[in-house]
Design an enzyme around this catalytic site. Structure first.
Site, short mmCIF file in Angstrom:
data_model
loop_
_atom_site.label_atom_id
_atom_site.label_comp_id
_atom_site.label_asym_id
_atom_site.label_seq_id
_atom_site.Cartn_x
_atom_site.Cartn_y
_atom_site.Cartn_z
CG HIS A 55 25.62 38.40 9.61
ND1 HIS A 55 25.59 39.08 8.42
CD2 HIS A 55 26.89 37.90 9.73
CE1 HIS A 55 26.79 39.02 7.85
NE2 HIS A 55 27.58 38.31 8.61
CG HIS A 77 22.18 44.99 9.71
ND1 HIS A 77 21.39 45.04 8.58
CD2 HIS A 77 23.06 43.97 9.51
CE1 HIS A 77 21.76 44.08 7.75
NE2 HIS A 77 22.77 43.42 8.29
#
Length: 456
Positions: free
Chosen positions: A146, A197
């Protein structure tokens, strides 16, 4: 017969040589043995930071960051990139589509090469509000896709806007850079907040994204000129798509990353090349770990195309050939009507959306349904053992539901040698490739043809 430029042959030979060398020297495993422990250690040590950020847990933040995460999801690009083509910004649409495929390939190669874990859940709270997020959670962590995609695509969009701005000044440049930085910061923070993450993943995605963006800004003019007016575009891009499907590392454990790469690779092939009834069917049957399973579709659809050619003459040639270069002078040149001009008003653009989006979704559905029907039938007829993990429920675990550890870790040479150690072949990769290649064809050829007929 069109000659093959030397640089094209050299490029393909270099990639094929890398496939052989990396398999022979076991490069992926050696790289993983060096990088995985280091990254895993930083993921563990970054857990307190994630927990600290998640102390601000709130329903609004969950919705905000989950929504922002959809900005670089497959459904978003399924809708956004076609709209760019149909709005008249065809150059931007071409470049962002190919850049997305490039980012997806490099990012997922690094993910599966390193095979570093995501933050442990628990203690980290992981928010997966959508089906796409649940699939993303099955991938490895480093780098954050992303973050990488946001850096590249928003950065290139800013470059495009500034390049075409007539009254560009320092204030406009600073405002644009500030907006891009804010978006990247929100995406990165959101990925940590959602528990997807750790900080090292975000930093890795940011660094790799900046490198890719700098490279693309150097090369994008050459790429675009090659696609719209270059020599030997179709054979080269088709060969490139094939070798890139082979030139993909084997992860420590299977993940959806390769499937995402397959989808965008199919889109890039459909966008960049002629998609003729003979050449395309050969190339669309390729996939890195399941090539033989897709070969039957060549035979069946070639037979179908021959029948169509005999019965319908030039109709097949008109409707079965697509790609940017094939339709450039009709729909994709720089003088096409653009939105917010008298030639393409807002009502007309809304009409394009109302016609175009259902059409490409229908083509995507039909391409998938056709592949799901043809691949299993012809594979079974030819005695090729197949299985399906997602798309064909009747084939789930029907032949060889689980691969041995040895077959999971097949190197590139074994793959090139007809995958001799494979017990069965997963048709899902070929289905996805065909599905998204058909989607790309509909975006750049079928739907613009409909617009032309309807005077939109």
């Amino acid at each position: 017969m069109e000659s093959i430029p030397m640089w094209q042959g050299v490029s393909i030979c270099v990639i094929v040589s890398w496939i052989v060398i990396s398999s022979t020297l076991n490069v992926t495993q050696k790289l993983r043995s060096f990088t995985q422990p280091w990254v895993s250690r930083h993921v563990r040590t970054g857990t307190p930071l994630i927990l600290q950020i998640q102390k601000f847990q709130h329903g609004f933040l969950d919705a905000l960051f989950s929504g922002l995460s959809c900005v670089v999801s497959v459904p978003f690009y399924t809708a956004f990139l076609p709209l760019l083509f149909w709005s008249g910004h065809v150059r931007l649409a071409r470049q962002m589509t190919l850049l997305m495929a490039f980012c997806d390939y490099l990012g997922n190669c690094i993910k599966d090469s390193v095979s570093a874990p995501r933050p442990s859940c628990p203690p980290v709270r992981r928010v997966t509000a959508t089906k796409d997020e649940k699939e993303n959670a099955m991938e490895y962590g480093l780098p954050s896709s992303h973050t990488l995609n946001t850096v590249c695509l928003s950065g290139y969009l800013l470059h495009y806007v500034l390049s075409y701005a007539h009254d560009r000044d320092a204030v406009m440049i600073l405002a644009g850079v500030g907006m891009v930085c804010l978006l990247v910061a929100l995406i990165g923070t959101g990925r940590i907040y959602l528990g997807m993450h750790s900080l090292v993943d975000i930093i890795g995605g940011l660094a790799i994204g900046l490198v890719i963006l700098a490279f693309w800004l150097t090369m994008h003019e050459y790429v675009d000129n090659f696609i719209v007016s270059g020599q030997n575009v179709t054979p080269f891009w088709a060969a490139l798509s094939l070798v890139l499907l082979f030139a993909y590392p084997t992860p420590e454990f299977p993940t959806p990353s390769y499937e995402f790469h397959t989808a965008f690779n199919g889109v890039a092939l459909g966008i960049a090349c002629y998609v003729s009834h003979s050449f395309t069917l050969h190339m669309e049957s390729s996939n890195s770990s399941n090539l033989i399973a897709c070969l039957p579709i060549i035979l069946s659809v070639v037979k179908l195309s021959q029948a169509c050619w005999a019965g319908w003459g030039g109709i097949w040639q008109d409707m079965g050939v697509s790609g940017i270069q094939q339709t450039y002078h009709q729909f994709h040149h720089e003088d096409v009507s653009r939105i917010f001009t008298p030639q393409l008003s807002i009502p007309a653009f809304i009409g394009r959306m109302l016609i175009g989006i259902p059409t490409i979704l229908l083509v995507k559905f039909c391409s998938k349904a056709l592949a799901k029907w043809i691949l299993p039938v012809v594979s079974n007829t030819l005695g090729i053992p197949i299985r399906s993990t997602i798309y064909v429920p009747s084939l789930k675990g029907s032949v060889s539901g689980k691969k041995s550890d040895e077959s999971k870790q097949l190197g590139y040479i074994q793959k090139l040698l007809f995958f001799s150690h494979q017990d069965s072949f997963d048709v899902d990769t070929g289905i996805r490739f065909l599905q998204y290649a058909g989607l790309a064809w509909s975006v750049v050829d079928l739907v613009p043809s409909m617009f032309s007929q309807l005077s939109l």
